[in-house]
Design an enzyme around this catalytic site. Sequence first.
Site, mmCIF file in Angstrom:
data_model
loop_
_atom_site.group_PDB
_atom_site.id
_atom_site.type_symbol
_atom_site.label_atom_id
_atom_site.label_comp_id
_atom_site.label_asym_id
_atom_site.label_seq_id
_atom_site.Cartn_x
_atom_site.Cartn_y
_atom_site.Cartn_z
ATOM 1 N N CYS A 16 17.084 2.404 -5.009
ATOM 2 C CA CYS A 16 18.449 2.613 -4.542
ATOM 3 C C CYS A 16 18.470 3.766 -3.562
ATOM 4 O O CYS A 16 17.501 4.502 -3.415
ATOM 5 C CB CYS A 16 19.388 2.918 -5.712
ATOM 6 S SG CYS A 16 19.491 1.621 -6.966
ATOM 7 N N GLY A 42 18.514 -0.575 -0.711
ATOM 8 C CA GLY A 42 19.284 -1.393 -1.632
ATOM 9 C C GLY A 42 20.245 -2.275 -0.879
ATOM 10 O O GLY A 42 21.137 -1.780 -0.188
ATOM 11 N N ASN A 117 19.770 7.327 -8.215
ATOM 12 C CA ASN A 117 18.576 6.629 -7.758
ATOM 13 C C ASN A 117 17.466 6.906 -8.761
ATOM 14 O O ASN A 117 17.099 8.055 -8.988
ATOM 15 C CB ASN A 117 18.165 7.125 -6.369
ATOM 16 C CG ASN A 117 16.799 6.630 -5.912
ATOM 17 O OD1 ASN A 117 16.109 7.314 -5.179
ATOM 18 N ND2 ASN A 117 16.401 5.445 -6.335
ATOM 19 N N GLY A 118 16.948 5.861 -9.391
ATOM 20 C CA GLY A 118 15.874 6.026 -10.352
ATOM 21 C C GLY A 118 16.040 5.079 -11.521
ATOM 22 O O GLY A 118 16.709 4.056 -11.434
ATOM 23 N N CYS A 251 6.974 9.830 -6.159
ATOM 24 C CA CYS A 251 6.494 8.444 -6.056
ATOM 25 C C CYS A 251 5.666 8.258 -4.792
ATOM 26 O O CYS A 251 6.152 8.451 -3.677
ATOM 27 C CB CYS A 251 7.688 7.496 -6.046
ATOM 28 S SG CYS A 251 7.254 5.777 -5.694
ATOM 29 N N TYR A 257 5.638 2.386 1.542
ATOM 30 C CA TYR A 257 6.552 1.294 1.870
ATOM 31 C C TYR A 257 8.033 1.656 1.830
ATOM 32 O O TYR A 257 8.787 1.294 2.717
ATOM 33 C CB TYR A 257 6.293 0.121 0.909
ATOM 34 C CG TYR A 257 7.235 -1.046 1.057
ATOM 35 C CD1 TYR A 257 7.261 -1.809 2.229
ATOM 36 C CD2 TYR A 257 8.096 -1.405 0.023
ATOM 37 C CE1 TYR A 257 8.126 -2.883 2.360
ATOM 38 C CE2 TYR A 257 8.966 -2.490 0.153
ATOM 39 C CZ TYR A 257 8.970 -3.221 1.318
ATOM 40 O OH TYR A 257 9.827 -4.278 1.461
ATOM 41 N N SER A 298 6.846 -3.771 7.790
ATOM 42 C CA SER A 298 6.296 -2.669 6.995
ATOM 43 C C SER A 298 4.812 -2.418 7.257
ATOM 44 O O SER A 298 4.320 -1.324 7.016
ATOM 45 C CB SER A 298 6.524 -2.934 5.507
ATOM 46 O OG SER A 298 5.960 -4.172 5.120
ATOM 47 N N ASP A 360 -1.059 -5.471 5.841
ATOM 48 C CA ASP A 360 0.201 -5.447 5.099
ATOM 49 C C ASP A 360 0.198 -4.229 4.186
ATOM 50 O O ASP A 360 -0.847 -3.620 3.941
ATOM 51 C CB ASP A 360 0.386 -6.731 4.294
ATOM 52 C CG ASP A 360 1.847 -7.033 3.985
ATOM 53 O OD1 ASP A 360 2.719 -6.207 4.327
ATOM 54 O OD2 ASP A 360 2.118 -8.099 3.394
ATOM 55 N N ASP A 361 1.390 -3.884 3.674
ATOM 56 C CA ASP A 361 1.508 -2.671 2.860
ATOM 57 C C ASP A 361 1.045 -2.869 1.427
ATOM 58 O O ASP A 361 0.592 -1.938 0.781
ATOM 59 C CB ASP A 361 2.951 -2.162 2.865
ATOM 60 C CG ASP A 361 3.922 -3.197 2.349
ATOM 61 O OD1 ASP A 361 4.151 -3.245 1.127
ATOM 62 O OD2 ASP A 361 4.450 -3.963 3.151
ATOM 63 N N CYS A 397 6.315 -0.774 -12.398
ATOM 64 C CA CYS A 397 6.989 0.523 -12.279
ATOM 65 C C CYS A 397 8.204 0.533 -13.197
ATOM 66 O O CYS A 397 8.947 -0.449 -13.267
ATOM 67 C CB CYS A 397 7.435 0.757 -10.839
ATOM 68 S SG CYS A 397 8.382 2.291 -10.635
ATOM 69 N N CYS A 453 3.178 10.319 -8.427
ATOM 70 C CA CYS A 453 3.234 9.237 -9.406
ATOM 71 C C CYS A 453 2.584 8.023 -8.755
ATOM 72 O O CYS A 453 3.124 7.449 -7.805
ATOM 73 C CB CYS A 453 4.672 8.908 -9.809
ATOM 74 S SG CYS A 453 4.759 7.504 -10.959
ATOM 75 N N CYS A 456 1.749 2.663 -10.512
ATOM 76 C CA CYS A 456 1.651 1.242 -10.154
ATOM 77 C C CYS A 456 0.222 0.863 -9.780
ATOM 78 O O CYS A 456 -0.163 -0.311 -9.885
ATOM 79 C CB CYS A 456 2.617 0.914 -9.020
ATOM 80 S SG CYS A 456 2.429 1.945 -7.547
#
Length: 486
Positions: A16, A42, A117-118, A251, A257, A298, A360-361, A397, A453, A456
Amino acid sequence: MLTTHPFDDDKLREECGIFGVSGAEGAAALVALGLHALQHRGQEAAGITSWDGRAFHTHRAMGHVAGNFDRDDVIRALAGNTACGHVRYSTTGETSLRNVQPLYAELASGGFAVAHNGNISNAMRIRRDLIRSGSIFQSTSDTETIIHLVATSSYRTLIDKFIDALKQLEGAYSLICMTPEGMIACRDPLGIRPLVMGKLGDSVIFASETVALDVVGAEFLRSVEPGELVIVKGTEISSHRPFAPQAARPCIFEWVYFSRPDSIADEHSVYSVRKAIGAQLAIESPADADLVIPVPDSGTPAAIGYAQESGVPFELGIIRSHYVGRTFIQPGDKVRHLGVKLKHNANRALIKGRRVVLIDDSIVRGTTSLKIVQMMREAGAAEVHMRIASPPTRHSCFYGVDTPERSKLLAATHDLEAMRTYIQADSLAFVSIDGLYKALGSEGRPRVKPGFCDACFTGDYPTPLTDQDESGTPVDQFALLEERVG
Protein backbone atom coordinates in the site's frame (compact mmCIF):
# COMPACT_ATOMS: atom_id res chain seq x y z
CA MET A 1 -13.73 -10.12 -16.57
CA LEU A 2 -10.26 -10.29 -18.10
CA THR A 3 -7.38 -8.08 -17.10
CA THR A 4 -5.62 -7.27 -20.34
CA HIS A 5 -2.28 -7.07 -18.62
CA PRO A 6 -1.27 -10.72 -19.11
CA PHE A 7 1.14 -10.82 -16.20
CA ASP A 8 -0.83 -9.32 -13.30
CA ASP A 9 -1.30 -12.72 -11.70
CA ASP A 10 2.45 -13.34 -11.52
CA LYS A 11 3.75 -10.23 -9.78
CA LEU A 12 4.14 -9.47 -6.11
CA ARG A 13 1.56 -6.77 -5.44
CA GLU A 14 3.05 -3.65 -3.97
CA GLU A 15 1.44 -3.55 -0.50
CA CYS A 16 0.00 0.00 0.00
CA GLY A 17 0.96 3.65 -0.13
CA ILE A 18 0.27 6.42 2.40
CA PHE A 19 0.54 10.20 2.25
CA GLY A 20 -0.21 12.89 4.85
CA VAL A 21 -0.15 16.69 5.00
CA SER A 22 -0.27 18.83 8.13
CA GLY A 23 -0.72 22.61 8.01
CA ALA A 24 -1.37 23.32 4.34
CA GLU A 25 -4.34 25.12 2.83
CA GLY A 26 -6.24 22.70 0.61
CA ALA A 27 -4.47 19.71 2.17
CA ALA A 28 -6.76 17.15 0.51
CA ALA A 29 -5.77 18.33 -2.98
CA LEU A 30 -2.09 17.83 -2.09
CA VAL A 31 -2.88 14.38 -0.72
CA ALA A 32 -4.64 13.45 -3.96
CA LEU A 33 -1.54 14.49 -5.93
CA GLY A 34 0.68 12.49 -3.60
CA LEU A 35 -1.51 9.42 -3.98
CA HIS A 36 -1.27 9.72 -7.77
CA ALA A 37 2.51 9.37 -7.39
CA LEU A 38 2.02 6.31 -5.17
CA GLN A 39 -0.62 4.65 -7.36
CA HIS A 40 1.82 1.85 -8.27
CA ARG A 41 1.75 0.71 -4.63
CA GLY A 42 -1.98 -0.01 -4.61
CA GLN A 43 -4.51 0.05 -7.43
CA GLU A 44 -7.51 -1.57 -5.78
CA ALA A 45 -8.90 1.37 -3.77
CA ALA A 46 -8.10 4.83 -2.46
CA GLY A 47 -9.25 7.10 0.35
CA ILE A 48 -8.64 10.53 1.90
CA THR A 49 -9.61 11.87 5.34
CA SER A 50 -9.31 15.55 6.28
CA TRP A 51 -9.68 17.64 9.46
CA ASP A 52 -10.96 21.23 9.34
CA GLY A 53 -10.53 22.08 13.03
CA ARG A 54 -14.11 21.10 13.84
CA ALA A 55 -14.88 17.85 12.05
CA PHE A 56 -13.34 15.02 10.07
CA HIS A 57 -14.34 14.41 6.44
CA THR A 58 -13.72 11.18 4.53
CA HIS A 59 -14.10 9.98 0.96
CA ARG A 60 -13.20 6.40 0.10
CA ALA A 61 -13.72 4.56 -3.18
CA MET A 62 -12.81 1.44 -5.08
CA GLY A 63 -10.49 1.92 -8.02
CA HIS A 64 -7.73 4.38 -8.89
CA VAL A 65 -7.08 7.86 -7.55
CA ALA A 66 -7.89 9.30 -10.97
CA GLY A 67 -11.62 9.46 -11.45
CA ASN A 68 -12.31 9.31 -7.71
CA PHE A 69 -10.29 12.31 -6.51
CA ASP A 70 -9.88 14.40 -9.66
CA ARG A 71 -13.33 15.95 -9.15
CA ASP A 72 -13.60 19.44 -7.63
CA ASP A 73 -16.72 18.56 -5.63
CA VAL A 74 -14.96 15.66 -3.90
CA ILE A 75 -11.90 17.72 -2.97
CA ARG A 76 -14.03 20.69 -1.79
CA ALA A 77 -15.92 18.36 0.55
CA LEU A 78 -12.60 17.31 2.14
CA ALA A 79 -12.10 20.64 3.89
CA GLY A 80 -9.23 21.50 6.19
CA ASN A 81 -5.49 22.08 6.34
CA THR A 82 -4.67 18.55 7.54
CA ALA A 83 -5.35 15.36 5.59
CA CYS A 84 -4.04 11.86 5.01
CA GLY A 85 -4.66 9.32 2.28
CA HIS A 86 -4.11 5.72 1.27
CA VAL A 87 -3.92 3.58 -1.86
CA ARG A 88 -4.53 -0.09 -1.31
CA TYR A 89 -3.92 -3.62 -2.35
CA SER A 90 -5.58 -6.02 0.03
CA THR A 91 -3.07 -8.17 1.89
CA THR A 92 -5.47 -8.85 4.77
CA GLY A 93 -9.24 -8.53 4.67
CA GLU A 94 -11.49 -8.93 1.66
CA THR A 95 -11.82 -6.47 -1.20
CA SER A 96 -14.68 -4.19 -0.14
CA LEU A 97 -15.37 -0.56 0.65
CA ARG A 98 -15.46 -1.19 4.39
CA ASN A 99 -11.74 -2.10 4.28
CA VAL A 100 -10.67 0.95 2.29
CA GLN A 101 -8.50 3.31 4.31
CA PRO A 102 -8.03 5.67 6.06
CA LEU A 103 -10.11 3.98 8.74
CA TYR A 104 -11.88 6.36 11.11
CA ALA A 105 -13.47 6.04 14.55
CA GLU A 106 -14.77 8.27 17.33
CA LEU A 107 -12.80 7.59 20.52
CA ALA A 108 -13.23 9.09 23.97
CA SER A 109 -10.48 11.56 23.06
CA GLY A 110 -12.17 12.50 19.77
CA GLY A 111 -11.86 11.42 16.16
CA PHE A 112 -9.04 9.11 15.13
CA ALA A 113 -8.11 8.29 11.53
CA VAL A 114 -5.33 5.92 10.46
CA ALA A 115 -3.68 5.02 7.14
CA HIS A 116 -1.47 1.93 7.28
CA ASN A 117 1.13 0.39 5.00
CA GLY A 118 2.23 -3.05 6.14
CA ASN A 119 0.76 -6.09 7.83
CA ILE A 120 0.22 -6.84 11.52
CA SER A 121 1.30 -10.45 11.79
CA ASN A 122 -0.56 -11.05 15.08
CA ALA A 123 -3.69 -9.06 14.17
CA MET A 124 -6.02 -12.06 14.14
CA ARG A 125 -5.01 -13.13 17.64
CA ILE A 126 -5.46 -9.57 18.90
CA ARG A 127 -8.80 -9.31 17.11
CA ARG A 128 -10.06 -12.53 18.63
CA ASP A 129 -9.16 -11.39 22.14
CA LEU A 130 -10.75 -7.97 21.60
CA ILE A 131 -13.98 -9.48 20.31
CA ARG A 132 -14.12 -11.80 23.29
CA SER A 133 -13.86 -8.76 25.57
CA GLY A 134 -16.67 -6.93 23.78
CA SER A 135 -15.12 -5.00 20.91
CA ILE A 136 -17.22 -4.70 17.77
CA PHE A 137 -15.31 -4.63 14.47
CA GLN A 138 -16.60 -2.94 11.32
CA SER A 139 -14.01 -4.30 8.88
CA THR A 140 -11.82 -7.33 8.32
CA SER A 141 -8.67 -5.21 7.98
CA ASP A 142 -5.76 -5.73 10.35
CA THR A 143 -5.54 -1.93 10.62
CA GLU A 144 -8.73 -1.79 12.69
CA THR A 145 -7.03 -3.67 15.52
CA ILE A 146 -4.83 -0.59 16.05
CA ILE A 147 -7.89 1.60 16.60
CA HIS A 148 -9.38 -0.85 19.11
CA LEU A 149 -6.11 -1.17 21.01
CA VAL A 150 -5.89 2.62 21.31
CA ALA A 151 -9.54 2.86 22.38
CA THR A 152 -9.22 0.19 25.09
CA SER A 153 -5.82 1.20 26.49
CA SER A 154 -5.79 2.11 30.18
CA TYR A 155 -3.19 4.85 29.70
CA ARG A 156 -4.31 8.44 30.18
CA THR A 157 -3.00 10.49 27.24
CA LEU A 158 -3.69 9.70 23.59
CA ILE A 159 0.01 9.40 22.79
CA ASP A 160 0.55 6.95 25.64
CA LYS A 161 -2.50 4.97 24.49
CA PHE A 162 -1.09 4.91 20.97
CA ILE A 163 2.35 3.74 22.14
CA ASP A 164 0.68 1.10 24.31
CA ALA A 165 -1.15 -0.16 21.22
CA LEU A 166 2.01 -0.25 19.09
CA LYS A 167 3.86 -2.28 21.70
CA GLN A 168 1.29 -5.07 21.32
CA LEU A 169 1.81 -5.34 17.57
CA GLU A 170 4.03 -7.73 15.64
CA GLY A 171 4.97 -7.39 12.00
CA ALA A 172 5.43 -4.39 9.76
CA TYR A 173 3.74 -1.01 9.76
CA SER A 174 4.16 2.55 8.66
CA LEU A 175 1.27 4.66 9.94
CA ILE A 176 -0.09 8.15 9.44
CA CYS A 177 -2.72 9.00 12.06
CA MET A 178 -4.89 12.09 12.49
CA THR A 179 -6.45 13.32 15.72
CA PRO A 180 -7.92 16.67 16.80
CA GLU A 181 -4.58 17.29 18.52
CA GLY A 182 -2.45 16.79 15.42
CA MET A 183 -0.83 14.24 13.10
CA ILE A 184 1.24 11.22 14.12
CA ALA A 185 3.57 9.36 11.75
CA CYS A 186 5.44 6.25 12.82
CA ARG A 187 7.38 3.27 11.59
CA ASP A 188 7.74 -0.21 13.07
CA PRO A 189 10.86 -0.87 15.20
CA LEU A 190 12.63 -2.71 12.36
CA GLY A 191 11.67 -0.18 9.68
CA ILE A 192 10.37 -2.94 7.41
CA ARG A 193 7.99 -0.61 5.57
CA PRO A 194 9.21 2.79 4.33
CA LEU A 195 8.12 6.27 5.40
CA VAL A 196 9.72 9.63 4.60
CA MET A 197 9.23 13.18 5.83
CA GLY A 198 9.29 16.45 3.89
CA LYS A 199 8.37 20.13 4.08
CA LEU A 200 6.39 22.38 1.76
CA GLY A 201 6.66 25.91 3.10
CA ASP A 202 5.48 25.65 6.71
CA SER A 203 3.57 22.39 6.18
CA VAL A 204 4.88 18.94 7.07
CA ILE A 205 4.39 16.01 4.70
CA PHE A 206 4.78 12.26 5.18
CA ALA A 207 4.84 9.73 2.35
CA SER A 208 5.75 6.16 1.53
CA GLU A 209 8.25 7.31 -1.11
CA THR A 210 10.21 10.44 -1.97
CA VAL A 211 8.66 10.58 -5.45
CA ALA A 212 5.39 11.66 -3.84
CA LEU A 213 7.22 14.61 -2.24
CA ASP A 214 8.65 15.52 -5.64
CA VAL A 215 5.22 15.59 -7.25
CA VAL A 216 3.84 18.16 -4.78
CA GLY A 217 7.04 20.24 -4.80
CA ALA A 218 8.04 19.37 -1.24
CA GLU A 219 11.59 19.21 0.09
CA PHE A 220 12.75 15.82 1.33
CA LEU A 221 13.97 16.12 4.92
CA ARG A 222 14.70 12.56 6.03
CA SER A 223 13.29 9.10 6.54
CA VAL A 224 11.20 8.49 9.62
CA GLU A 225 13.53 6.25 11.60
CA PRO A 226 12.63 2.68 12.56
CA GLY A 227 10.63 2.75 15.80
CA GLU A 228 10.21 6.53 15.69
CA LEU A 229 7.00 8.50 16.24
CA VAL A 230 6.91 12.00 14.73
CA ILE A 231 4.14 14.17 16.17
CA VAL A 232 3.04 17.39 14.44
CA LYS A 233 0.91 19.88 16.38
CA GLY A 234 0.50 23.11 14.46
CA THR A 235 4.04 24.31 13.80
CA GLU A 236 5.55 22.14 16.52
CA ILE A 237 7.30 18.88 15.53
CA SER A 238 8.46 16.40 18.17
CA SER A 239 10.11 13.00 17.90
CA HIS A 240 9.57 10.07 20.26
CA ARG A 241 11.40 6.74 20.36
CA PRO A 242 9.45 4.42 22.68
CA PHE A 243 11.12 1.20 21.50
CA ALA A 244 14.50 -0.23 22.39
CA PRO A 245 16.91 0.30 19.45
CA GLN A 246 17.20 -2.65 17.06
CA ALA A 247 19.14 -3.28 13.87
CA ALA A 248 16.93 -2.06 11.02
CA ARG A 249 15.55 -4.57 8.50
CA PRO A 250 13.89 -2.57 5.68
CA CYS A 251 12.21 -4.63 2.95
CA ILE A 252 14.84 -5.43 0.31
CA PHE A 253 12.17 -5.76 -2.38
CA GLU A 254 11.62 -2.00 -2.31
CA TRP A 255 14.84 -1.69 -4.32
CA VAL A 256 14.14 -4.71 -6.52
CA TYR A 257 10.59 -3.86 -7.58
CA PHE A 258 8.18 -1.99 -5.28
CA SER A 259 9.48 1.58 -5.21
CA ARG A 260 9.34 3.79 -8.25
CA PRO A 261 12.78 4.07 -9.91
CA ASP A 262 12.85 7.84 -9.34
CA SER A 263 12.52 7.44 -5.56
CA ILE A 264 15.33 7.60 -3.00
CA ALA A 265 15.04 4.85 -0.39
CA ASP A 266 17.22 5.05 2.73
CA GLU A 267 19.65 7.37 0.88
CA HIS A 268 19.91 4.99 -2.08
CA SER A 269 18.71 5.89 -5.58
CA VAL A 270 16.33 3.08 -6.50
CA TYR A 271 17.21 3.46 -10.19
CA SER A 272 20.96 3.30 -9.51
CA VAL A 273 20.58 0.23 -7.31
CA ARG A 274 18.55 -1.58 -9.97
CA LYS A 275 21.19 -0.80 -12.58
CA ALA A 276 23.84 -2.12 -10.19
CA ILE A 277 21.83 -5.32 -9.67
CA GLY A 278 21.74 -5.80 -13.45
CA ALA A 279 25.49 -5.24 -13.70
CA GLN A 280 26.10 -7.76 -10.91
CA LEU A 281 23.84 -10.23 -12.69
CA ALA A 282 25.93 -9.84 -15.86
CA ILE A 283 29.12 -10.56 -13.88
CA GLU A 284 27.63 -13.63 -12.21
CA SER A 285 25.65 -15.04 -15.15
CA PRO A 286 26.86 -13.87 -18.57
CA ALA A 287 25.13 -15.13 -21.71
CA ASP A 288 26.40 -15.49 -25.27
CA ALA A 289 23.71 -13.36 -26.90
CA ASP A 290 22.99 -10.60 -29.40
CA LEU A 291 20.50 -8.47 -27.46
CA VAL A 292 19.55 -7.57 -23.89
CA ILE A 293 15.79 -7.04 -23.63
CA PRO A 294 13.92 -5.84 -20.51
CA VAL A 295 10.53 -7.16 -19.50
CA PRO A 296 8.78 -3.78 -19.23
CA ASP A 297 8.66 -1.78 -17.22
CA SER A 298 10.12 -3.17 -14.01
CA GLY A 299 13.02 -4.98 -15.70
CA THR A 300 14.32 -1.94 -17.58
CA PRO A 301 16.89 -0.43 -15.15
CA ALA A 302 18.43 -3.85 -14.44
CA ALA A 303 18.56 -4.57 -18.18
CA ILE A 304 20.44 -1.30 -18.78
CA GLY A 305 22.95 -2.28 -16.11
CA TYR A 306 23.30 -5.79 -17.56
CA ALA A 307 23.88 -4.42 -21.06
CA GLN A 308 26.45 -1.84 -19.92
CA GLU A 309 28.40 -4.41 -17.92
CA SER A 310 28.26 -7.18 -20.55
CA GLY A 311 28.67 -5.06 -23.67
CA VAL A 312 25.64 -6.74 -25.25
CA PRO A 313 23.36 -4.11 -26.86
CA PHE A 314 20.22 -3.03 -25.01
CA GLU A 315 17.07 -2.99 -27.11
CA LEU A 316 13.34 -2.65 -26.54
CA GLY A 317 12.32 -6.05 -27.79
CA ILE A 318 8.98 -5.97 -26.00
CA ILE A 319 6.74 -2.98 -26.62
CA ARG A 320 4.20 -2.07 -23.97
CA SER A 321 0.96 -0.23 -24.66
CA HIS A 322 0.23 2.27 -21.88
CA TYR A 323 -3.34 2.87 -23.03
CA VAL A 324 -4.97 -0.46 -22.28
CA GLY A 325 -6.88 -0.90 -19.05
CA ARG A 326 -9.43 -3.62 -18.38
CA THR A 327 -11.77 -5.20 -20.87
CA PHE A 328 -15.08 -6.36 -19.49
CA ILE A 329 -15.67 -9.27 -21.81
CA GLN A 330 -16.03 -13.00 -21.30
CA PRO A 331 -13.66 -14.36 -23.95
CA GLY A 332 -13.09 -17.88 -25.08
CA ASP A 333 -9.62 -19.33 -24.90
CA LYS A 334 -8.68 -18.09 -28.38
CA VAL A 335 -9.69 -14.50 -27.66
CA ARG A 336 -8.08 -14.66 -24.23
CA HIS A 337 -4.80 -15.73 -25.85
CA LEU A 338 -4.98 -12.81 -28.28
CA GLY A 339 -5.91 -10.43 -25.47
CA VAL A 340 -2.56 -10.81 -23.72
CA LYS A 341 -0.91 -9.04 -26.66
CA LEU A 342 -2.95 -5.89 -26.11
CA LYS A 343 -0.58 -4.86 -23.34
CA HIS A 344 2.80 -6.31 -24.41
CA ASN A 345 3.91 -7.31 -27.89
CA ALA A 346 7.19 -8.57 -29.31
CA ASN A 347 9.22 -6.25 -31.54
CA ARG A 348 9.33 -8.95 -34.19
CA ALA A 349 11.63 -7.26 -36.72
CA LEU A 350 14.27 -6.78 -34.02
CA ILE A 351 14.06 -10.25 -32.50
CA LYS A 352 13.88 -12.59 -35.50
CA GLY A 353 16.99 -14.74 -35.73
CA ARG A 354 18.61 -13.16 -32.67
CA ARG A 355 19.83 -14.66 -29.39
CA VAL A 356 18.16 -12.65 -26.65
CA VAL A 357 18.67 -12.20 -22.92
CA LEU A 358 15.45 -11.27 -21.12
CA ILE A 359 15.80 -9.34 -17.85
CA ASP A 360 12.96 -9.39 -15.32
CA ASP A 361 12.77 -8.41 -11.66
CA SER A 362 11.47 -11.72 -10.25
CA ILE A 363 9.76 -15.03 -10.88
CA VAL A 364 6.75 -15.80 -8.69
CA ARG A 365 4.54 -18.55 -10.13
CA GLY A 366 6.49 -18.67 -13.39
CA THR A 367 3.54 -17.91 -15.64
CA THR A 368 4.94 -14.52 -16.66
CA SER A 369 8.29 -15.95 -17.69
CA LEU A 370 6.67 -18.79 -19.63
CA LYS A 371 4.48 -16.37 -21.62
CA ILE A 372 7.38 -14.02 -22.32
CA VAL A 373 9.66 -16.81 -23.50
CA GLN A 374 6.87 -18.13 -25.75
CA MET A 375 6.37 -14.61 -27.12
CA MET A 376 10.06 -14.41 -28.02
CA ARG A 377 10.05 -17.78 -29.74
CA GLU A 378 6.92 -16.94 -31.71
CA ALA A 379 8.71 -13.77 -32.86
CA GLY A 380 11.55 -15.90 -34.24
CA ALA A 381 14.23 -15.62 -31.54
CA ALA A 382 17.07 -18.10 -32.13
CA GLU A 383 17.73 -18.50 -28.38
CA VAL A 384 16.00 -17.15 -25.29
CA HIS A 385 17.98 -16.74 -22.05
CA MET A 386 16.29 -15.49 -18.88
CA ARG A 387 18.10 -13.49 -16.18
CA ILE A 388 16.34 -12.43 -12.97
CA ALA A 389 17.39 -9.35 -10.98
CA SER A 390 16.58 -10.92 -7.61
CA PRO A 391 17.30 -14.27 -5.94
CA PRO A 392 14.66 -17.02 -6.24
CA THR A 393 11.46 -16.14 -4.34
CA ARG A 394 11.07 -19.24 -2.16
CA HIS A 395 9.04 -17.91 0.77
CA SER A 396 5.82 -15.95 1.24
CA CYS A 397 5.83 -12.43 2.66
CA PHE A 398 3.75 -11.69 5.78
CA TYR A 399 4.66 -8.02 6.07
CA GLY A 400 2.20 -6.33 3.74
CA VAL A 401 2.99 -7.84 0.35
CA ASP A 402 0.35 -9.88 -1.42
CA THR A 403 2.23 -13.08 -2.24
CA PRO A 404 0.94 -16.56 -3.03
CA GLU A 405 1.20 -19.27 -0.44
CA ARG A 406 4.55 -20.98 -0.55
CA SER A 407 3.36 -24.08 -2.40
CA LYS A 408 2.50 -21.86 -5.40
CA LEU A 409 5.92 -20.21 -5.61
CA LEU A 410 7.83 -21.84 -8.47
CA ALA A 411 11.21 -21.60 -6.71
CA ALA A 412 9.81 -23.29 -3.58
CA THR A 413 8.89 -26.45 -5.49
CA HIS A 414 11.42 -26.55 -8.37
CA ASP A 415 15.21 -26.48 -8.54
CA LEU A 416 16.92 -24.20 -11.08
CA GLU A 417 16.92 -26.73 -13.91
CA ALA A 418 13.28 -27.62 -13.33
CA MET A 419 12.40 -23.92 -13.37
CA ARG A 420 14.28 -23.47 -16.66
CA THR A 421 12.39 -26.40 -18.15
CA TYR A 422 9.06 -25.03 -16.92
CA ILE A 423 9.54 -21.59 -18.51
CA GLN A 424 11.05 -23.19 -21.65
CA ALA A 425 14.14 -20.97 -21.69
CA ASP A 426 17.54 -21.98 -23.08
CA SER A 427 19.13 -20.86 -19.81
CA LEU A 428 17.98 -19.32 -16.54
CA ALA A 429 19.90 -17.55 -13.78
CA PHE A 430 19.16 -15.36 -10.77
CA VAL A 431 21.35 -12.81 -9.05
CA SER A 432 22.78 -14.32 -5.86
CA ILE A 433 21.77 -13.02 -2.44
CA ASP A 434 25.40 -11.94 -1.95
CA GLY A 435 25.28 -10.17 -5.31
CA LEU A 436 22.08 -8.39 -4.35
CA TYR A 437 23.67 -7.07 -1.15
CA LYS A 438 26.75 -6.06 -3.11
CA ALA A 439 24.59 -4.03 -5.50
CA LEU A 440 22.88 -2.33 -2.57
CA GLY A 441 26.33 -1.19 -1.42
CA SER A 442 27.31 -0.01 -4.88
CA GLU A 443 27.30 3.65 -3.86
CA GLY A 444 30.23 3.12 -1.51
CA ARG A 445 28.36 2.00 1.60
CA PRO A 446 28.99 -1.71 2.20
CA ARG A 447 25.97 -3.80 3.14
CA VAL A 448 26.22 -6.58 5.68
CA LYS A 449 23.64 -9.38 5.83
CA PRO A 450 21.00 -9.42 7.13
CA GLY A 451 20.77 -5.64 6.84
CA PHE A 452 17.38 -5.97 5.16
CA CYS A 453 14.28 -8.08 5.45
CA ASP A 454 15.08 -10.66 2.78
CA ALA A 455 12.69 -13.35 4.08
CA CYS A 456 11.06 -13.88 0.67
CA PHE A 457 14.46 -15.16 -0.53
CA THR A 458 15.99 -16.66 2.61
CA GLY A 459 13.08 -17.53 4.92
CA ASP A 460 14.72 -15.43 7.67
CA TYR A 461 11.66 -13.67 9.07
CA PRO A 462 12.70 -10.86 11.44
CA THR A 463 9.55 -10.96 13.62
CA PRO A 464 7.27 -13.65 15.05
CA LEU A 465 4.49 -14.89 12.74
CA THR A 466 1.75 -15.46 15.28
CA ASP A 467 -1.09 -15.71 12.77
CA GLN A 468 0.67 -18.33 10.63
CA ASP A 469 0.81 -22.08 11.13
CA GLU A 470 4.04 -24.10 11.33
CA SER A 471 4.41 -24.16 7.53
CA GLY A 472 4.07 -20.39 7.32
CA THR A 473 0.57 -20.55 5.85
CA PRO A 474 -1.77 -17.81 7.13
CA VAL A 475 -4.33 -19.10 9.59
CA ASP A 476 -7.86 -18.54 8.36
CA GLN A 477 -9.05 -15.42 10.14
CA PHE A 478 -12.64 -16.60 10.44
CA ALA A 479 -11.54 -19.93 11.90
CA LEU A 480 -9.67 -17.96 14.53
CA LEU A 481 -12.70 -15.85 15.30
CA GLU A 482 -14.95 -18.91 15.58
CA GLU A 483 -12.76 -20.51 18.27
CA ARG A 484 -14.60 -20.81 21.58
CA VAL A 485 -13.25 -20.49 25.06
CA GLY A 486 -13.32 -23.86 26.95
